[in-house]
Scaffold this motif. Structure first.
Motif, PDB file in Angstrom:
ATOM      1  N   LYS A  25       1.002  -1.223  -0.012  1.00  0.00           N
ATOM      2  CA  LYS A  25       0.007  -0.173   0.199  1.00  0.00           C
ATOM      3  C   LYS A  25       0.940   1.292   0.061  1.00  0.00           C
ATOM      4  CE  LYS A  25      -0.649  -0.097   5.115  1.00  0.00           C
ATOM      5  NZ  LYS A  25      -0.320   1.632   5.262  1.00  0.00           N
ATOM      6  N   LEU A  26       0.481   2.481  -0.581  1.00  0.00           N
ATOM      7  CA  LEU A  26       1.268   3.450  -0.601  1.00  0.00           C
ATOM      8  C   LEU A  26       0.973   4.332   0.819  1.00  0.00           C
ATOM      9  CD1 LEU A  26       2.616   5.697  -2.242  1.00  0.00           C
ATOM     10  CD2 LEU A  26       0.165   6.593  -2.958  1.00  0.00           C
ATOM     11  N   GLY A  27       2.534   4.562   1.391  1.00  0.00           N
ATOM     12  CA  GLY A  27       2.417   5.101   2.541  1.00  0.00           C
ATOM     13  C   GLY A  27       2.902   6.718   2.667  1.00  0.00           C
ATOM     14  N   ASP A  28       3.690   7.200   3.071  1.00  0.00           N
ATOM     15  CA  ASP A  28       3.955   8.437   3.064  1.00  0.00           C
ATOM     16  C   ASP A  28       4.888   8.921   2.276  1.00  0.00           C
ATOM     17  OD1 ASP A  28       6.373   7.309   4.083  1.00  0.00           O
ATOM     18  OD2 ASP A  28       6.488   8.136   5.898  1.00  0.00           O
ATOM     19  N   LEU A  29       5.010   8.301   1.204  1.00  0.00           N
ATOM     20  CA  LEU A  29       5.994   8.654   0.151  1.00  0.00           C
ATOM     21  C   LEU A  29       5.243   9.890  -0.585  1.00  0.00           C
ATOM     22  CD1 LEU A  29       8.324   8.018  -1.886  1.00  0.00           C
ATOM     23  CD2 LEU A  29       6.726   6.919  -3.283  1.00  0.00           C
ATOM     24  N   THR A  30       6.195  10.913  -0.832  1.00  0.00           N
ATOM     25  CA  THR A  30       6.058  12.249  -1.814  1.00  0.00           C
ATOM     26  C   THR A  30       7.307  12.206  -2.771  1.00  0.00           C
ATOM     27  OG1 THR A  30       6.828  13.832  -0.401  1.00  0.00           O
ATOM     28  CG2 THR A  30       4.507  13.208  -0.172  1.00  0.00           C
ATOM     29  N   THR A  31       6.873  12.798  -3.877  1.00  0.00           N
ATOM     30  CA  THR A  31       7.933  13.072  -4.653  1.00  0.00           C
ATOM     31  C   THR A  31       7.985  14.750  -5.232  1.00  0.00           C
ATOM     32  OG1 THR A  31       6.805  12.626  -6.989  1.00  0.00           O
ATOM     33  CG2 THR A  31       7.905  10.855  -6.003  1.00  0.00           C
ATOM     34  N   ALA A  32       9.337  15.207  -5.321  1.00  0.00           N
ATOM     35  CA  ALA A  32       9.459  16.797  -5.661  1.00  0.00           C
ATOM     36  C   ALA A  32       8.976  16.902  -7.034  1.00  0.00           C
ATOM     37  CB  ALA A  32      10.592  17.007  -5.369  1.00  0.00           C
ATOM     38  N   GLN A  33       9.200  15.861  -7.927  1.00  0.00           N
ATOM     39  CA  GLN A  33       8.829  16.090  -9.256  1.00  0.00           C
ATOM     40  C   GLN A  33       8.073  14.876  -9.806  1.00  0.00           C
ATOM     41  OE1 GLN A  33       9.780  18.391 -11.555  1.00  0.00           O
ATOM     42  NE2 GLN A  33      11.027  19.701 -10.098  1.00  0.00           N
ATOM     43  N   PRO A  34       7.613  15.015 -11.150  1.00  0.00           N
ATOM     44  CA  PRO A  34       6.871  13.535 -11.596  1.00  0.00           C
ATOM     45  C   PRO A  34       7.878  12.599 -11.612  1.00  0.00           C
ATOM     46  CG  PRO A  34       6.065  15.578 -12.752  1.00  0.00           C
ATOM     47  CD  PRO A  34       7.262  16.242 -11.839  1.00  0.00           C
ATOM     48  N   ALA A  35       7.348  11.412 -11.273  1.00  0.00           N
ATOM     49  CA  ALA A  35       8.371  10.292 -11.195  1.00  0.00           C
ATOM     50  C   ALA A  35       7.793   9.033 -11.819  1.00  0.00           C
ATOM     51  CB  ALA A  35       8.686  10.026  -9.881  1.00  0.00           C
TER      52      ALA A  35
END
Lengths: 314, 314
Positions: free
Chosen positions: B96-106
């Protein structure tokens, strides 16, 4: 039935991707229905008419736990108001990953391409499903719209290849002429109220330290007739002032993007915005307008700069 | 050079997926190097020996801004200590998707399958790249490991198909025998210290309202010889007590999973854990052991139940 929808203040990609993904999933044995989260802009009805499809209905209030698929967005601020209560099972998106989480493992497909529809075309090809004419027209239009017919720096080789692949299936002989007709439809703003113009392609972004979060509204008007929009500067600034207060924002920007000349003039509401535009972008500000030069992509040239500007110091 | 790595306390999938994805990206023109975030468990050296490859080196401290690819995890608590400073450009995961974020599209590729390696096989096939023998052996092993040779409820039809596709390429004639040899290697725990056994397949999960976050450590020992592990209950409880205090956790669980009989006996440290095990799972608790029946998947049968149990009331 899986509910598929794009972001609030939908643009052509948000609508087209919802329609195309819902059809693709249904063909793959996952019954799905497309919805929209707001009124169409001026470009999308032209596209839907050309494709010969109806606009998707407005998203009704969904019961907690309803399975949903998000396209062309992932941040809760741009999604269904009760997203936290819904069960996100699928996301197809080309934006940075924001505050999305899922309660269970899900299908997530993010690629840094110019348009969500370019990813949807890949899904068709990976599944060995022929692209139907209507879907081809919708995806082609979304890619031309999101990339401003390849003018935006978000454009990738895969977006260009997708358009070349889709055009003959969609029955579009002259892509250039079709794109210009789309942009003309988008620019035909008539006597649309200033509040509507502001919110047509408008997103709220959180910036900086969560404990001292900055929330900024950023609207974009992409037009082949910027003179008309800038002629309504006073009205638009009044609408921005109202939106900033109503939404409790720290700042608000409205960029008027000249599609054909690839330039950005951003309206400056107050000293707060002026300071940020000068410091973050080194922009000249005069007569309530900031010259942002060739920064025509909110995603690639505006938001990342503000991210960096507001980032907590290491 | 892109750094590719799986989660801390790596299992076979975390190691195999890092190796395979780094090789795939390199073949696709994105030079990449696999790393590991911790010591190997007892199963993985057997797999690497069979595949004829070295273990990836330990992840060095990476400078801020270094591009990284995550496999088989996405939560910061299970990743590189300075993940927030790194630039995540790719993730392949089945959690499951947790606390990940990205600064740019990935590039994000998440699918609810039994193993990250099953997704990696799809990436090979979508790219029309032939699967090399070494990669086939690594992916096959990871899938058998993660699904306990299809015993786990996380197993999907795609995992079974992947193993059937990979076995001939990997040169594995008798998949059943190979899986048993892998599990035997994993169960040969010798005189491993209790702290090492606890942390071998161990993850910390945040539960509930962010304002009153509960952090629980959950270890799993999958073995064909549960009697041996349970015979060391006193030592293991002492190690759990220490880990709970050191990591400032709200609770800690250690599940002893009998691979062949598909049962789960979980060690109960204190009244806090006992209450949760009784209330969330309806488990019988006796002599410091909770009978969790056939719940052998932490991801699918333990964590979601605790998520629900600790969720803030609507």
């Amino acid at each position: 039935m899986l509910a598929v929808f794009g972001h609030t203040n939908p643009d052509t990609d948000a609508i087209a991707s919802a329609l195309v993904y819902a059809r693709l999933l249904t063909r793959q044995g996952v019954p799905a229905q497309a919805y929209r989260l707001g009124e169409l802009n001026f470009e999308t009805p032209f596209v839907l008419r050309e494709a010969g499809v109806e606009a998707p209905p407005r998203l009704p209030e969904l019961e907690a736990g309803t399975p949903v698929a998000l396209v062309d967005h992932n941040e809760s601020a741009q999604s269904a108001p009760n997203l936290a209560e819904l069960t996100v099972t699928r996301v197809v998106d080309h934006h940075k990953l924001g505050d999305l989480t899922t309660a269970q493992p899900a299908y997530l497909r993010f690629e840094p391409l110019g348009c969500t529809s370019t990813i949807l075309l890949k899904l068709h090809r990976e599944a060995n499903l022929p692209v139907e004419r209507v879907d081809a027209r919708l995806m082609l239009s979304a890619i031309l719209s999101d990339t401003l017919h390849f003018r935006s720096p978000t454009t990738t080789a895969e977006d260009r290849e997708a358009v070349a692949f889709l055009a003959p299936i969609a029955g579009v002989e002259d892509v250039e002429a079709y794109a210009l007709a789309m942009f003309a439809a988008k620019s035909d703003l008539g006597d649309t109220p200033a509040e509507t113009l502001l919110k047509m392609d408008y997103k709220v972004f959180p910036f900086g330290d969560p404990a001292q979060l900055q929330r900024w509204g950023i609207g974009v008007i992409e037009t082949t007739n910027p003179g008309y929009v800038l002629g309504r500067q006073a009205e638009l600034l009044a609408a921005m002032d109202q939106a900033r207060a109503e939404d409790g924002l720290n700042g608000i920007l409205l960029s008027v993007v000249d599609i054909l000349h690839e330039t950005n003039v951003t309206l400056v509401l107050s000293a707060t915005e002026e300071k940020v535009l000068r410091e973050a972008f080194g922009a000249e500000v005069e007569n309530g307008r900031a010259d942002l030069g060739h920064r025509i992509s909110r995603k690639k040239q505006i938001v990342p700069t503000l991210e960096t500007y507001f980032a907590p110091e290491a």
